[in-house]
Write a protein that holds these residues in place. Structure first.
Motif, PDB file in Angstrom:
ATOM      1  N   ALA A 159       0.822  -1.208   0.000  1.00  0.00           N
ATOM      2  CA  ALA A 159       0.000   0.000   0.000  1.00  0.00           C
ATOM      3  C   ALA A 159       0.857   1.260   0.000  1.00  0.00           C
ATOM      4  CB  ALA A 159      -0.940   0.002   1.198  1.00  0.00           C
ATOM      5  N   VAL A 160       2.048   1.189   0.586  1.00  0.00           N
ATOM      6  CA  VAL A 160       2.951   2.345   0.606  1.00  0.00           C
ATOM      7  C   VAL A 160       3.358   2.706  -0.818  1.00  0.00           C
ATOM      8  CG1 VAL A 160       5.212   3.185   1.375  1.00  0.00           C
ATOM      9  CG2 VAL A 160       3.804   1.792   2.913  1.00  0.00           C
ATOM     10  N   PHE A 161       3.708   1.677  -1.606  1.00  0.00           N
ATOM     11  CA  PHE A 161       4.086   1.956  -2.989  1.00  0.00           C
ATOM     12  C   PHE A 161       2.884   2.402  -3.811  1.00  0.00           C
ATOM     13  CE2 PHE A 161       4.626   0.600  -7.423  1.00  0.00           C
ATOM     14  CZ  PHE A 161       5.755   1.336  -7.744  1.00  0.00           C
ATOM     15  N   ALA A 162       1.719   1.821  -3.564  1.00  0.00           N
ATOM     16  CA  ALA A 162       0.520   2.195  -4.328  1.00  0.00           C
ATOM     17  C   ALA A 162       0.193   3.675  -4.140  1.00  0.00           C
ATOM     18  CB  ALA A 162      -0.658   1.325  -3.902  1.00  0.00           C
ATOM     19  N   ARG A 163       0.323   4.162  -2.900  1.00  0.00           N
ATOM     20  CA  ARG A 163       0.052   5.578  -2.657  1.00  0.00           C
ATOM     21  C   ARG A 163       1.078   6.463  -3.359  1.00  0.00           C
ATOM     22  NH1 ARG A 163      -1.150   3.550   2.631  1.00  0.00           N
ATOM     23  NH2 ARG A 163       0.963   4.073   3.341  1.00  0.00           N
ATOM     24  N   ALA A 164       2.345   6.064  -3.306  1.00  0.00           N
ATOM     25  CA  ALA A 164       3.390   6.849  -3.973  1.00  0.00           C
ATOM     26  C   ALA A 164       3.177   6.866  -5.475  1.00  0.00           C
ATOM     27  CB  ALA A 164       4.762   6.272  -3.633  1.00  0.00           C
ATOM     28  N   LEU A 165       2.740   5.743  -6.040  1.00  0.00           N
ATOM     29  CA  LEU A 165       2.500   5.667  -7.482  1.00  0.00           C
ATOM     30  C   LEU A 165       1.348   6.573  -7.892  1.00  0.00           C
ATOM     31  CD1 LEU A 165       3.368   4.202 -10.091  1.00  0.00           C
ATOM     32  CD2 LEU A 165       1.629   2.470  -9.582  1.00  0.00           C
ATOM     33  N   LYS A 166       0.298   6.585  -7.094  1.00  0.00           N
ATOM     34  CA  LYS A 166      -0.849   7.442  -7.398  1.00  0.00           C
ATOM     35  C   LYS A 166      -0.452   8.913  -7.371  1.00  0.00           C
ATOM     36  CE  LYS A 166      -5.613   8.364  -5.936  1.00  0.00           C
ATOM     37  NZ  LYS A 166      -6.686   8.006  -4.962  1.00  0.00           N
ATOM     38  N   THR A 167       0.343   9.288  -6.372  1.00  0.00           N
ATOM     39  CA  THR A 167       0.806  10.676  -6.286  1.00  0.00           C
ATOM     40  C   THR A 167       1.680  11.038  -7.479  1.00  0.00           C
ATOM     41  OG1 THR A 167       0.754  10.570  -3.864  1.00  0.00           O
ATOM     42  CG2 THR A 167       2.084  12.315  -4.856  1.00  0.00           C
ATOM     43  N   ALA A 168       2.557  10.114  -7.887  1.00  0.00           N
ATOM     44  CA  ALA A 168       3.450  10.379  -9.020  1.00  0.00           C
ATOM     45  C   ALA A 168       2.666  10.524 -10.317  1.00  0.00           C
ATOM     46  CB  ALA A 168       4.464   9.245  -9.140  1.00  0.00           C
ATOM     47  N   CYS A 169       1.603   9.753 -10.495  1.00  0.00           N
ATOM     48  CA  CYS A 169       0.781   9.869 -11.706  1.00  0.00           C
ATOM     49  C   CYS A 169       0.163  11.260 -11.808  1.00  0.00           C
ATOM     50  CB  CYS A 169      -0.311   8.800 -11.705  1.00  0.00           C
ATOM     51  SG  CYS A 169       0.261   7.146 -12.106  1.00  0.00           S
ATOM     52  N   ALA A 170      -0.309  11.764 -10.669  1.00  0.00           N
ATOM     53  CA  ALA A 170      -0.892  13.111 -10.666  1.00  0.00           C
ATOM     54  C   ALA A 170       0.164  14.152 -10.995  1.00  0.00           C
ATOM     55  CB  ALA A 170      -1.528  13.394  -9.307  1.00  0.00           C
ATOM     56  N   ARG A 171       1.357  14.001 -10.439  1.00  0.00           N
ATOM     57  CA  ARG A 171       2.432  14.957 -10.717  1.00  0.00           C
ATOM     58  C   ARG A 171       2.853  14.907 -12.181  1.00  0.00           C
ATOM     59  NH1 ARG A 171       6.455  13.608  -5.619  1.00  0.00           N
ATOM     60  NH2 ARG A 171       5.235  14.652  -3.974  1.00  0.00           N
ATOM     61  N   ALA A 172       2.876  13.702 -12.748  1.00  0.00           N
ATOM     62  CA  ALA A 172       3.327  13.544 -14.130  1.00  0.00           C
ATOM     63  C   ALA A 172       2.241  13.850 -15.141  1.00  0.00           C
ATOM     64  CB  ALA A 172       3.843  12.119 -14.333  1.00  0.00           C
ATOM     65  N   GLY A 173       1.019  14.085 -14.687  1.00  0.00           N
ATOM     66  CA  GLY A 173      -0.074  14.401 -15.595  1.00  0.00           C
ATOM     67  C   GLY A 173      -0.525  13.213 -16.423  1.00  0.00           C
ATOM     68  N   ILE A 174      -0.406  12.015 -15.890  1.00  0.00           N
ATOM     69  CA  ILE A 174      -0.816  10.802 -16.604  1.00  0.00           C
ATOM     70  C   ILE A 174      -2.245  10.476 -16.209  1.00  0.00           C
ATOM     71  CG2 ILE A 174      -0.377   8.326 -16.892  1.00  0.00           C
ATOM     72  CD1 ILE A 174       2.561   8.911 -16.333  1.00  0.00           C
ATOM     73  N   VAL A 175      -3.138  10.389 -17.198  1.00  0.00           N
ATOM     74  CA  VAL A 175      -4.554  10.161 -16.918  1.00  0.00           C
ATOM     75  C   VAL A 175      -4.942   8.696 -17.084  1.00  0.00           C
ATOM     76  CG1 VAL A 175      -5.201  12.508 -17.557  1.00  0.00           C
ATOM     77  CG2 VAL A 175      -5.168  10.739 -19.314  1.00  0.00           C
TER      78      VAL A 175
END
Length: 334
Positions: free
Chosen positions: A261-277
């Motif tokens: 879950a720690v990695f899943a949260r970090a991945l979700k945050t990174a997607c928002a930062r990278a503008g990946i929809v």
């Protein structure tokens, strides 16, 4: 709800030990057969849910009508996915065959839900680079490892220090999906970051020894066969958790691997930062690894071995998501 197995809990004398309850027996048999903790939790939850749905009646009193009604209700009322419905069926099959020891011919006639065939989500090379650039620290290292090697998330989190061979530039995946071992490449760009991670593990390992932690968890009977192995650095998780925790199966206090879950949260945050929809998960990085290798001209059999697929047909799905559109056909408009 936890029904006694055997004589209904009736004993001849007060000194006779109580028969194990049904859910406890489910847990025991799953552990004897070396099922994972997550499978154990899922199966026990489905058995409990099945019993509650039938007025807390013992499964021995139930038959095909109740099983079919339960599974149908999951789809019609619960609106669950086909995979979820099939997991519930697998749990009930296990309950009757392995725990209750009842061979019921009607169970073979229960139809499994047909899983829809989906095309996997794949990142373009530029998107993958943008996503990883939006991550930092250990999440970046784990994400880079998944994209650079094709590992499943739990395969990556369950790596031990000894599984990374820096001399041969390879990673050994132990007890992967289907209980299989395999080897994959170690990206050269991750050699130094992983070596620093090993040094970090070395420090934590020394601290845990001083604190009196019980050592790392070992699979199957290795803890009895090699009683000192759990204290060796090589068996430590490559990505350990930040804190010590209590083992849910034995109660020992030890350091587990990082929670997914720690990695899943970090991945979700990174997607928002990278503008990946696109809907991105850890498995998307594995899909992207396979697709980009095929795009680069690598043989599909080689990709199959790296991914650990049993059947090459599973790997062939990645030929349908190449960056030239549907089935790789060039549009006449272009």
């Amino acid at each position: 709800m936890d029904y006694p197995v055997g004589n209904g809990g009736v004993t001849d004398a007060p000194a006779t030990p109580r028969a194990p309850r049904l859910l406890d027996e489910v847990r025991r048999t799953l552990r004897v057969k070396h099922y994972s903790l997550r499978t154990e939790q899922a199966y026990v939850a489905w058995v409990r849910r099945f019993i509650l749905a039938n007025g807390k009646r013992h499964p021995r009193e139930l038959g095909p009508a109740e099983v079919e009604a339960f599974l149908s209700g999951l789809a019609t009322q619960g609106n669950v996915a086909a995979a979820t419905q099939n997991q519930a069926l697998s749990a009930l099959l296990y309950l009757y065959r392995e725990v209750l020891g009842t061979e019921l011919p009607w169970l073979d006639r229960v139809v499994r839900a047909k899983r829809p065939r989906r095309v996997p989500t794949v990142l373009a090379r530029e998107e993958a680079a943008r996503l990883l650039a939006a991550m930092e620290g250990r999440p970046w290292l784990i994400g880079s490892l998944l994209y650079g090697t094709g590992l499943r998330l739990m395969e990556g989190l369950r790596l031990r220090v000894k599984d990374v061979d820096f001399a041969r530039n390879e990673i050994v995946v132990r007890d992967g999906k289907g209980g299989k071992d395999r080897r994959t490449m170690l990206p050269r760009s991750l050699v130094e970051p992983l070596q620093r991670e090993v040094e970090r593990v070395r420090v934590l390992h020394a601290q845990d020894r001083v604190a009196g932690a019980d050592g790392v968890w070992l699979p199957h009977a290795l803890a009895r066969k090699y009683p000192r192995a759990k204290f060796e650095l090589g068996w430590c998780w490559l990505f350990p958790a930040a804190k010590l925790s209590r083992d849910p199966r034995g109660g020992a206090v030890r350091r587990h691997h990082l929670d997914d879950a720690v990695f899943a949260r970090a991945l979700k945050t990174a997607c928002a930062r990278a503008g990946i929809v696109k809907p991105v998960s850890a498995h998307t990085l594995r899909h992207s690894f396979a697709t980009h290798l095929i795009e680069a001209g690598y043989d599909i059999r080689t990709v199959q071995e790296l991914l650990g697929h049993k059947d090459v047909a599973t790997t062939q799905v990645y030929t349908h998501v190449l960056n030239r559109g549907g089935l790789g056909v060039r549009s006449p408009l272009d």
